[in-house]
Design an enzyme around this catalytic site. Structure first.
Site, PDB file in Angstrom:
ATOM      1  N   SER A 143       0.847  -1.199   0.000  1.00 29.67           N
ATOM      2  CA  SER A 143       0.000   0.000   0.000  1.00 29.67           C
ATOM      3  C   SER A 143       0.876   1.240   0.000  1.00 29.67           C
ATOM      4  CB  SER A 143      -0.883   0.019   1.247  1.00 29.67           C
ATOM      5  OG  SER A 143      -1.553   1.256   1.358  1.00 29.67           O
ATOM      6  N   TYR A 157      -1.540  -0.242  10.391  1.00 30.98           N
ATOM      7  CA  TYR A 157      -1.685  -0.804   9.039  1.00 30.98           C
ATOM      8  C   TYR A 157      -0.528  -0.340   8.140  1.00 30.98           C
ATOM      9  CZ  TYR A 157      -3.784  -1.117   4.304  1.00 30.98           C
ATOM     10  OH  TYR A 157      -4.021  -1.354   2.969  1.00 30.98           O
TER      11      TYR A 157
HETATM   12  P1  NAP Z   1     -11.468  -6.047   0.723  1.00 33.87           P
HETATM   13  O1  NAP Z   1     -12.383  -5.609  -0.376  1.00 33.87           O
HETATM   14  O2  NAP Z   1     -11.815  -5.699   2.125  1.00 33.87           O
HETATM   15  O3  NAP Z   1     -11.237  -7.618   0.578  1.00 33.87           O
HETATM   16  C1  NAP Z   1     -10.417  -8.269   1.509  1.00 33.87           C
HETATM   17  C2  NAP Z   1     -10.221  -9.701   1.078  1.00 33.87           C
HETATM   18  O4  NAP Z   1      -9.277 -10.307   1.950  1.00 33.87           O
HETATM   19  C3  NAP Z   1     -11.495 -10.529   1.164  1.00 33.87           C
HETATM   20  O5  NAP Z   1     -11.474 -11.457   0.110  1.00 33.87           O
HETATM   21  C4  NAP Z   1     -11.352 -11.239   2.515  1.00 33.87           C
HETATM   22  O6  NAP Z   1     -12.055 -12.493   2.578  1.00 33.87           O
HETATM   23  C5  NAP Z   1      -9.850 -11.487   2.521  1.00 33.87           C
HETATM   24  N1  NAP Z   1      -9.248 -11.702   3.832  1.00 33.87           N
HETATM   25  C6  NAP Z   1      -9.119 -10.837   4.872  1.00 33.87           C
HETATM   26  N2  NAP Z   1      -8.462 -11.413   5.890  1.00 33.87           N
HETATM   27  C7  NAP Z   1      -8.166 -12.679   5.492  1.00 33.87           C
HETATM   28  C8  NAP Z   1      -7.531 -13.783   6.111  1.00 33.87           C
HETATM   29  N3  NAP Z   1      -7.028 -13.704   7.356  1.00 33.87           N
HETATM   30  N4  NAP Z   1      -7.425 -14.937   5.416  1.00 33.87           N
HETATM   31  C9  NAP Z   1      -7.917 -15.048   4.157  1.00 33.87           C
HETATM   32  N5  NAP Z   1      -8.540 -14.034   3.515  1.00 33.87           N
HETATM   33  C10 NAP Z   1      -8.666 -12.866   4.186  1.00 33.87           C
HETATM   34  O7  NAP Z   1      -9.999  -5.441   0.506  1.00 33.87           O
HETATM   35  P2  NAP Z   1      -9.260  -4.788  -0.758  1.00 33.87           P
HETATM   36  O8  NAP Z   1      -9.430  -3.332  -0.676  1.00 33.87           O
HETATM   37  O9  NAP Z   1      -9.571  -5.518  -1.999  1.00 33.87           O
HETATM   38  O10 NAP Z   1      -7.759  -5.068  -0.301  1.00 33.87           O
HETATM   39  C11 NAP Z   1      -6.943  -6.070  -0.871  1.00 33.87           C
HETATM   40  C12 NAP Z   1      -5.506  -5.717  -0.568  1.00 33.87           C
HETATM   41  O11 NAP Z   1      -5.208  -4.426  -1.111  1.00 33.87           O
HETATM   42  C13 NAP Z   1      -5.194  -5.621   0.931  1.00 33.87           C
HETATM   43  O12 NAP Z   1      -3.916  -6.160   1.184  1.00 33.87           O
HETATM   44  C14 NAP Z   1      -5.193  -4.127   1.196  1.00 33.87           C
HETATM   45  O13 NAP Z   1      -4.403  -3.784   2.287  1.00 33.87           O
HETATM   46  C15 NAP Z   1      -4.616  -3.622  -0.114  1.00 33.87           C
HETATM   47  N6  NAP Z   1      -4.897  -2.217  -0.381  1.00 33.87           N
HETATM   48  C16 NAP Z   1      -6.164  -1.791  -0.658  1.00 33.87           C
HETATM   49  C17 NAP Z   1      -6.372  -0.439  -0.902  1.00 33.87           C
HETATM   50  C18 NAP Z   1      -7.723   0.119  -1.239  1.00 33.87           C
HETATM   51  O14 NAP Z   1      -7.844   1.360  -1.384  1.00 33.87           O
HETATM   52  N7  NAP Z   1      -8.760  -0.697  -1.368  1.00 33.87           N
HETATM   53  C19 NAP Z   1      -5.296   0.472  -0.840  1.00 33.87           C
HETATM   54  C20 NAP Z   1      -4.036  -0.020  -0.546  1.00 33.87           C
HETATM   55  C21 NAP Z   1      -3.836  -1.364  -0.325  1.00 33.87           C
HETATM   56  P3  NAP Z   1     -13.661 -12.567   2.921  1.00 33.87           P
HETATM   57  O15 NAP Z   1     -14.380 -12.084   1.688  1.00 33.87           O
HETATM   58  O16 NAP Z   1     -13.904 -14.001   3.204  1.00 33.87           O
HETATM   59  O17 NAP Z   1     -13.886 -11.669   4.088  1.00 33.87           O
END
Ligand code: NAP
Length: 248
Positions: A143, A157
């Protein structure tokens, strides 16, 4: 193409978009999820309806034993492993640093950092030339928070994502002669559910005027970079970061 990829947290957001794109490029996809089986099965259904191959596997990637079981299931039911996308991640409610409890820090580090350790270790044992493997590619989802530090919101985080940056660089150099490339993407301000877990579902829209491109990003835009880093097209690329943050 007889190559499998495991996408942790493939049920929603960036992981789901990556699973769908990877399948479209010909990979067999393991869609890992924590608890939202319905969302994971929807991703798998979409892939299969479009002629691809995918399975959904439940495993908490912060648990060493659950990760080991997931990799064993992939070994026995899919083409040989080629790629790992360490995408699963969590954040918690925005708060000042001194108000954070120890158990919150532990949850954040387990889900965002230890998960990469557990999954990468299993992948290396299968992919590294040192262990008789045919090579492969690991992509970590970090991130931009690792650079900004996320003051007043979630320094825990940001610190976890800083560890993901260091892990990416170190592991890339450790594995460079063993046929495994290790890279990372660093997104920010992507429209997914994660902002609701931080207590502010509309965070991207609140911030978007401060982003040089004046808009948030879509999960599919991050998926493009991840799948490129996974692929042979990125064959001379290791230890690098692609920032996807609209110019921030
Ligand atoms: P999201 O929509 O909240 O989705 C999170 C995903 O991770 C879901 O599939 C969830 O499974 C899974 N998950 C969470 N904890 C887990 C665990 N302990 N074991 C297995 N699966 C787990 O998040 P996102 O925004 O797509 O984020 C994905 C990645 O991008 C993360 O690493 C986040 O830090 C990074 N990121 C996101 C942003 C942003 O703006 N969105 C920015 C920077 C970085 P369930 O569906 O079963 O709950």
């Amino acid at each position: 193409m007889n190559r499998s990829v495991i996408i942790t947290g493939g049920s929603r957001g960036i992981g789901a978009a990556t699973a769908i794109l990877a399948a479209r490029k010909g990979y067999e996809v393991c869609v890992n999820f924590l608890s939202n089986e319905k969302a994971a099965l929807k991703v798998v259904d979409h892939i299969i309806r479009n002629g691809g191959k995918a399975i959904a596997l439940q495993a908490d990637v912060s648990s060493e034993s659950e990760v080991a079981n997931m990799f064993r299931t992939v070994d026995s039911s899919m083409s040989p492993l080629w790629g790992l996308v360490n995408n699963a991640g969590i954040l918690e409610t925005q708060m000042r640093f001194e108000d954070m409890k120890t158990d919150r820090w532990e949850r954040i580090l387990k889900s965002n950092v230890m998960s990469c350790f557990h999954c990468s270790k299993e992948a290396i044992r299968r992919l590294s030339a040192k262990h008789g493997g045919a090579g492969g590619s690991i992509v970590n989802v970090g991130s931009i928070a690792s650079l900004s530090g996320s003051p007043g919101e979630y320094v825990d985080y940001a610190a976890a994502k800083g560890a993901v940056d260091s892990l990416t660089r170190g592991l890339s150099r450790e594995l460079a002669c063993e046929g495994i490339r290790v890279n990372a993407v660093r997104p920010a301000f992507i429209y997914t559910d994660i902002h609701a877990s931080g207590g502010e579902p509309g965070r991207v829209d609140r911030i978007k005027d401060l982003i040089p491109m004046k808009r948030g990003g879509q999960p599919e835009e991050v998926a493009e970079a991840i799948v490129w880093l996974l692929s042979d097209e990125a064959s001379y690329c290791t230890g690098t970061f692609i920032d996807l943050a609209g110019g921030r």
